[in-house]
Design a protein around this motif. Structure first.
Motif, PDB file in Angstrom:
ATOM      1  N   VAL A 156       6.619   9.946  -2.896  1.00  0.00           N
ATOM      2  CA  VAL A 156       6.717   8.977  -1.814  1.00  0.00           C
ATOM      3  C   VAL A 156       5.328   8.553  -1.317  1.00  0.00           C
TER       4      VAL A 156
ATOM      5  N   LYS B 256       2.670   8.340  -3.206  1.00  0.00           N
ATOM      6  CA  LYS B 256       2.182   7.409  -4.230  1.00  0.00           C
ATOM      7  C   LYS B 256       2.804   6.027  -4.018  1.00  0.00           C
ATOM      8  N   ASP B 257       4.105   6.020  -3.696  1.00  0.00           N
ATOM      9  CA  ASP B 257       4.799   4.748  -3.490  1.00  0.00           C
ATOM     10  C   ASP B 257       4.248   4.009  -2.275  1.00  0.00           C
TER      11      ASP B 257
ATOM     12  N   LYS C  65       2.268   0.425  -2.130  1.00  0.00           N
ATOM     13  CA  LYS C  65       2.706  -0.662  -1.248  1.00  0.00           C
ATOM     14  C   LYS C  65       1.557  -1.108  -0.343  1.00  0.00           C
TER      15      LYS C  65
ATOM     16  N   GLU D 146      -0.724  -3.248  -2.259  1.00  0.00           N
ATOM     17  CA  GLU D 146      -0.145  -4.588  -2.420  1.00  0.00           C
ATOM     18  C   GLU D 146      -0.316  -5.420  -1.149  1.00  0.00           C
TER      19      GLU D 146
ATOM     20  N   TYR E 198       4.684  -2.205   9.378  1.00  0.00           N
ATOM     21  CA  TYR E 198       5.568  -2.273   8.200  1.00  0.00           C
ATOM     22  C   TYR E 198       6.049  -0.866   7.822  1.00  0.00           C
ATOM     23  N   MET E 199       5.118   0.084   7.807  1.00  0.00           N
ATOM     24  CA  MET E 199       5.461   1.462   7.445  1.00  0.00           C
ATOM     25  C   MET E 199       6.255   2.153   8.549  1.00  0.00           C
TER      26      MET E 199
ATOM     27  N   ARG F 129       9.898   1.566   8.527  1.00  0.00           N
ATOM     28  CA  ARG F 129      10.640   2.301   7.506  1.00  0.00           C
ATOM     29  C   ARG F 129      10.633   3.812   7.721  1.00  0.00           C
TER      30      ARG F 129
END
Lengths: 151, 190
Positions: free
Chosen positions: A64, A66-67, A71, A74, A88-89, A92
């Motif tokens: 997670v 790494k994901d 992101k 990006e 944004y984080m 979530r």
């Protein structure tokens, strides 16, 4: 092959693998813009891995983390600001994902408690010093004055 | 009065700290409320793990109460909970899989889609197949939208497509009874 040349070769292999792995990390997250690179590194240190509690996402090897890192990369590349990426984080993963807690009725005490302790201490000290002054009677003061005068 | 204060205050302070630390001792550090509770599922468009021609959108998960189970064949704990999930399915619970893809990701593995499909079929054949269908979460992008920290995790979705419960870790009889069962039957009768 003697021992010395063995060591040299071993050292060479280690040096090669270390430098190689370092360069592959660089390749994975490349930026044209230096300020974006700085933001990416900053966020990597400030965002917390949701799986591993006390590691930031840059430090963690959890999937997670790494994901999230991917992101963030990006979003930084897209030109998003630091606040935008953090919210944004948070949307979530909740407030947990950022190392700086927001001020809420619950977390307010983190800031208030030390101030209350200091205030409490000040009041305590003040009362203590005041009480001492009262304890000295007029008689004692006179006696002290007499002693001082005689010297 | 003074004596009471001298002994009482530190004692009160100590007891307060002890209670606070005791609570920390028995709390589960992995447990966190999802930010999605009460919110509709984030929009998705995912293909079936077995057949990329089949696509699912949000409307695939409305009209009925569903469980979304995040899992993968690489995940040991998921294998442990599969029999219990199958038991739930037999009781009439809708379970939908969100396949947490790891093996075809260059960062973690190099398996081809065909190999993964064979592994899924094999695993579901031996341990039970609770799933109505399995959506492939490529690159775990939708998992990020759901705030998933890893597999297994389970979400309870109501008939209108809203997230009502989020559980991190395996789903077993104990968790189902204490956390899911009541809300599930409430949502069912809605």
């Amino acid at each position: 092959m003697n021992f010395r040349s063995f060591l040299i070769i071993l050292f060479g292999i280690i040096l090669y693998s270390v430098s190689h792995s370092a360069s592959s990390v660089e390749e994975k997250f490349s930026f044209e813009d230096e300020s974006k690179r700085a933001l990416f590194i900053e966020l990597g240190n400030e965002l917390r891995c949701p799986k591993c509690q006390n590691q930031n996402i840059a430090d963690s090897n959890a999937v997670v983390a790494k994901d999230i890192t991917a992101k963030v990369y990006e979003l930084v590349k897209d030109g998003k600001s630091k606040d935008e990426i953090i919210s944004y984080m948070k949307l979530r993963y909740g407030d947990f994902v950022h190392y700086e807690p927001p001020i809420t009725p619950l977390t307010l005490w983190l800031w208030l408690l030390p101030l209350i302790f200091i205030l409490f201490g000040c009041v305590f000290m003040f009362l203590l010093s005041k009480k001492k002054q009262v304890d000295i009677s007029q008689e004692q003061l006179q006696k002290a004055d007499e002693w001082l005068d005689t010297k | 009065m003074k004596k009471v204060a001298i002994f009482g205050l530190p004692l009160a302070f100590f007891l307060l700290a002890a209670v606070f630390l005791m609570r920390g001792l028995y709390s589960n550090p992995a447990e966190r409320d999802s930010t999605l509770i009460g919110q509709p599922l984030p929009p998705f468009q995912l293909v079936d793990v077995m057949d990329e021609a089949i696509q699912y959108r949000n409307d695939a998960l409305t009209g009925e109460v569903n469980l979304i189970n995040v899992w993968g064949t690489w995940c040991q704990t998921c294998a442990v909970e599969l029999p219990f999930l199958t038991q739930l399915k037999d009781q009439g619970v809708n379970v939908v899989g969100l396949y947490h893809e790891l093996d075809s990701d260059p960062a973690f593995g190099v398996k081809s889609v065909d190999v993964i499909r064979t592994e899924i079929t094999e695993m579901l054949k031996t341990l039970g197949n609770p799933y109505r269908f399995n959506m492939l979460d490529e690159g775990r992008r939708y998992s990020l939208d759901l705030g998933v920290t890893g597999a297994p995790e389970t979400f309870l979705i109501d008939k209108s497509g809203k997230v009502r419960l989020h559980h991190i870790g395996d789903l077993n009889q104990r968790v189902w009874q204490s956390k899911f069962a009541r809300l599930y039957s409430e949502l069912e009768s809605e």
